[in-house]
Design an enzyme around this catalytic site. Structure first.
Site, PDB file in Angstrom:
ATOM      1  N   LYS A  21       0.827  -1.207   0.000  1.00 16.81           N
ATOM      2  CA  LYS A  21       0.000   0.000   0.000  1.00 16.81           C
ATOM      3  C   LYS A  21       0.864   1.260   0.000  1.00 16.81           C
ATOM      4  O   LYS A  21       0.586   2.214  -0.722  1.00 16.81           O
ATOM      5  CB  LYS A  21      -0.918   0.029   1.226  1.00 16.81           C
ATOM      6  N   ASP A  79      -8.673   1.948   4.067  1.00 21.32           N
ATOM      7  CA  ASP A  79      -9.116   0.609   4.425  1.00 21.32           C
ATOM      8  C   ASP A  79      -9.679   0.000   3.161  1.00 21.32           C
ATOM      9  O   ASP A  79     -10.551   0.591   2.513  1.00 21.32           O
ATOM     10  CB  ASP A  79     -10.162   0.614   5.540  1.00 21.32           C
ATOM     11  N   PHE A 166      -0.022  -7.269  -5.051  1.00 20.39           N
ATOM     12  CA  PHE A 166       0.041  -7.917  -3.746  1.00 20.39           C
ATOM     13  C   PHE A 166      -1.377  -8.290  -3.328  1.00 20.39           C
ATOM     14  O   PHE A 166      -2.341  -8.014  -4.050  1.00 20.39           O
ATOM     15  CB  PHE A 166       0.681  -6.981  -2.707  1.00 20.39           C
ATOM     16  N   ARG A 195      -8.035   1.848  -5.377  1.00 17.38           N
ATOM     17  CA  ARG A 195      -7.251   2.862  -4.672  1.00 17.38           C
ATOM     18  C   ARG A 195      -6.991   4.061  -5.577  1.00 17.38           C
ATOM     19  O   ARG A 195      -7.046   5.211  -5.138  1.00 17.38           O
ATOM     20  CB  ARG A 195      -5.941   2.234  -4.186  1.00 17.38           C
TER      21      ARG A 195
END
Length: 207
Positions: A21, A79, A166, A195
């Site tokens: 991330k 999140d 990932f 994202r």
């Protein structure tokens, strides 16, 4: 602070210790060219918050407040996870610890595949979607966190494919592109991912 007064701060803390991330966020913040230094919370010796919310929104806010409270600086938290409707939305907010241990991508992927075996039907793809909720707080007790949400729809493969990414990326098939999320380069993934979508909304809010 006014709407975007946090931009005048020298540092924005990224409330994550997840290397995947962090790498994606650093790339995306660089592309946004914002006049702020983004520092992962680990560099400030801030441990992960206890994520005891019942939704992506709650957990994102919990993490952002935690980082802001310890650092004394504005913070942003993500999140995110994979939701599979046929599993009632699982793994959902438990995506990172679906198989028990937090962050064990191999175990999580193995469990997901096993759970889907009895539910698969010939020639009927299993739908799934990646969810990302970003929460931005100007300070720990910010009464109005800024929330940005991205959804990325795809299908769940029967076996892993691709060497990039990932988490569940190797199992996330994009039929319109004919590849998995793990087949995409970081740049291409950031343009269309959950994202990436949430970050684009953040960018638009700053205009």
């Amino acid at each position: 602070m006014s709407n975007n007064a946090w931009l005048s701060q020298s540092t924005l803390v990224l409330a994550s210790n997840n290397k995947g991330k962090i790498a994606e966020f650093e790339n995306m913040f660089h592309q946004l060219n914002l006049p702020v230094e983004v520092v992962p919370q680990g560099q400030l010796n801030i441990e992960d918050a206890i994520e005891d919310g019942l939704s992506f929104v709650e957990n994102a806010i919990i993490k952002a407040r935690h980082a802001a409270r310890i650092s004394g600086k504005p913070a942003i938290a993500d999140d995110s996870g994979l939701c599979v409707p046929i599993l009632g939305g699982a793994p959902g907010i438990y995506s990172a610890r679906y198989a028990g241990a937090h962050g064990d991508d191999t175990a999580n992927n193995t469990k997901l595949l096993a759970d889907l075996v009895p539910l698969r039907q010939p020639n009927q793809p299993i739908q799934g979607m990646f969810v990302c909720v970003l929460a931005l707080v100007e300070h720990a007790d910010d009464p109005l966190p800024k929330i940005f949400q991205g959804l990325w729809h795809g299908e769940i493969l029967e076996q892993a494919r691709g060497d990039n990414g990932f988490g569940y990326d190797p199992l996330f098939w994009l039929p319109e592109l004919g590849c998995s999320s793990a087949d995409l380069s970081k740049i291409d993934k950031n343009k269309i991912s959950h994202r990436g979508q949430a970050m684009q909304l953040l960018r638009e809010s700053l205009r």
